[in-house]
Write a protein that holds these residues in place. Structure first.
Motif, PDB file in Angstrom:
ATOM      1  N   ILE A   1       0.694  -1.309  -0.156  1.00 50.09           N
ATOM      2  CA  ILE A   1      -0.298  -0.394  -0.367  1.00 50.09           C
ATOM      3  C   ILE A   1       0.762   1.098  -0.016  1.00 50.09           C
ATOM      4  O   ILE A   1       1.751   1.411   0.953  1.00 50.09           O
ATOM      5  N   VAL A   2       0.823   1.943  -1.096  1.00 47.85           N
ATOM      6  CA  VAL A   2       1.752   3.309  -1.092  1.00 47.85           C
ATOM      7  C   VAL A   2       0.512   4.861  -0.677  1.00 47.85           C
ATOM      8  O   VAL A   2       1.127   5.224   0.408  1.00 47.85           O
ATOM      9  N   SER A   3      -0.526   4.716  -0.496  1.00 46.68           N
ATOM     10  CA  SER A   3      -0.825   6.154  -0.347  1.00 46.68           C
ATOM     11  C   SER A   3      -2.893   5.173  -0.848  1.00 46.68           C
ATOM     12  O   SER A   3      -3.358   4.684  -1.545  1.00 46.68           O
ATOM     13  N   VAL A   4      -3.675   5.671   0.272  1.00 44.58           N
ATOM     14  CA  VAL A   4      -5.178   6.226   0.218  1.00 44.58           C
ATOM     15  C   VAL A   4      -5.855   6.377   0.067  1.00 44.58           C
ATOM     16  O   VAL A   4      -5.103   7.589   1.315  1.00 44.58           O
ATOM     17  N   ARG A   5      -6.926   7.523  -0.261  1.00 47.12           N
ATOM     18  CA  ARG A   5      -7.397   8.761   0.142  1.00 47.12           C
ATOM     19  C   ARG A   5      -8.206   8.315   0.987  1.00 47.12           C
ATOM     20  O   ARG A   5      -9.363   7.374   1.127  1.00 47.12           O
ATOM     21  N   ASP A   6      -8.320   8.982   1.515  1.00 47.06           N
ATOM     22  CA  ASP A   6      -9.380   9.422   2.605  1.00 47.06           C
ATOM     23  C   ASP A   6     -11.103   9.834   2.331  1.00 47.06           C
ATOM     24  O   ASP A   6     -10.944   9.853   1.335  1.00 47.06           O
ATOM     25  N   ARG A   7     -12.041   9.689   3.058  1.00 50.66           N
ATOM     26  CA  ARG A   7     -13.608  10.242   2.661  1.00 50.66           C
ATOM     27  C   ARG A   7     -13.294  11.999   2.413  1.00 50.66           C
ATOM     28  O   ARG A   7     -14.380  11.720   1.399  1.00 50.66           O
ATOM     29  N   ALA A   8     -12.742  12.983   3.364  1.00 54.45           N
ATOM     30  CA  ALA A   8     -12.247  14.196   2.840  1.00 54.45           C
ATOM     31  C   ALA A   8     -11.490  13.971   1.411  1.00 54.45           C
ATOM     32  O   ALA A   8     -11.603  14.969   0.732  1.00 54.45           O
TER      33      ALA A   8
END
Length: 163
Positions: free
Chosen positions: A148-155
């Motif tokens: 996992i490099v990066s993930v976007r949150d709900r915002a």
């Protein structure tokens, strides 16, 4: 009747207009949409025994909790296993990984909150087993370890996985 000089001015004007249009088109800064999550390939595999599949942790996005065999897990980090792979295939060789289970029809909307929770916990290498995967002849399932490099949150804010 159009003179040669007028025609030349119109042609030069049209050429400049086309050049300006092309310049605008290629430099307009068209921004690509950000992906929900970014995975890096480790190209490493792990074998998970078929009898261990029911005990793999699952994430409940509605409550934001992990469970193992239906029982809540306090700290998902306690289930991280060391990785003892062979030769390095890529520069991104995992030192440890977490094996998890997800539904057979899970898509990006169901997977994003799982990866977000893992990224926030600093667990970046994960072996995802989908329900319905059939074991091989030795009674195990070979699963790729994803990084996992990066993930976007709900915002919409990007959370980088640092672990």
């Amino acid at each position: 009747m159009m003179t040669r000089k007028t025609r030349r001015v119109l042609m030069v004007g049209a050429a400049l207009l086309l050049a300006a249009g092309n310049l605008w088109w290629f430099t307009r800064g068209h921004k690509q949409p950000e992906p929900d999550f970014v995975l890096g390939a480790t190209l490493e595999h792990v074998s998970i025994a078929a009898d261990a599949l029911p005990s793999l942790p699952r994430y409940d996005a509605a409550t934001g909790t992990w469970s193992e065999r239906g029982q809540p897990i306090r700290a998902i980090g306690g289930l991280v296993r060391p990785y003892h792979g062979g030769d390095v295939v890529t520069g991104q060789k995992p030192k440890s990984y977490l094996g998890i289970a997800i539904g057979a029809s899970a898509g990006p909307d169901e997977i994003r909150p799982i990866f977000l929770d893992l990224a926030r916990a600093g667990i970046c290498d994960v072996a995802v087993v989908q329900d319905g995967m059939t074991p091989g002849p030795r009674g195990d399932i070979s699963v790729v370890i994803d990084h996992i490099v990066s993930v976007r949150d709900r915002a919409g804010k990007t959370v980088k996985c640092e672990g």
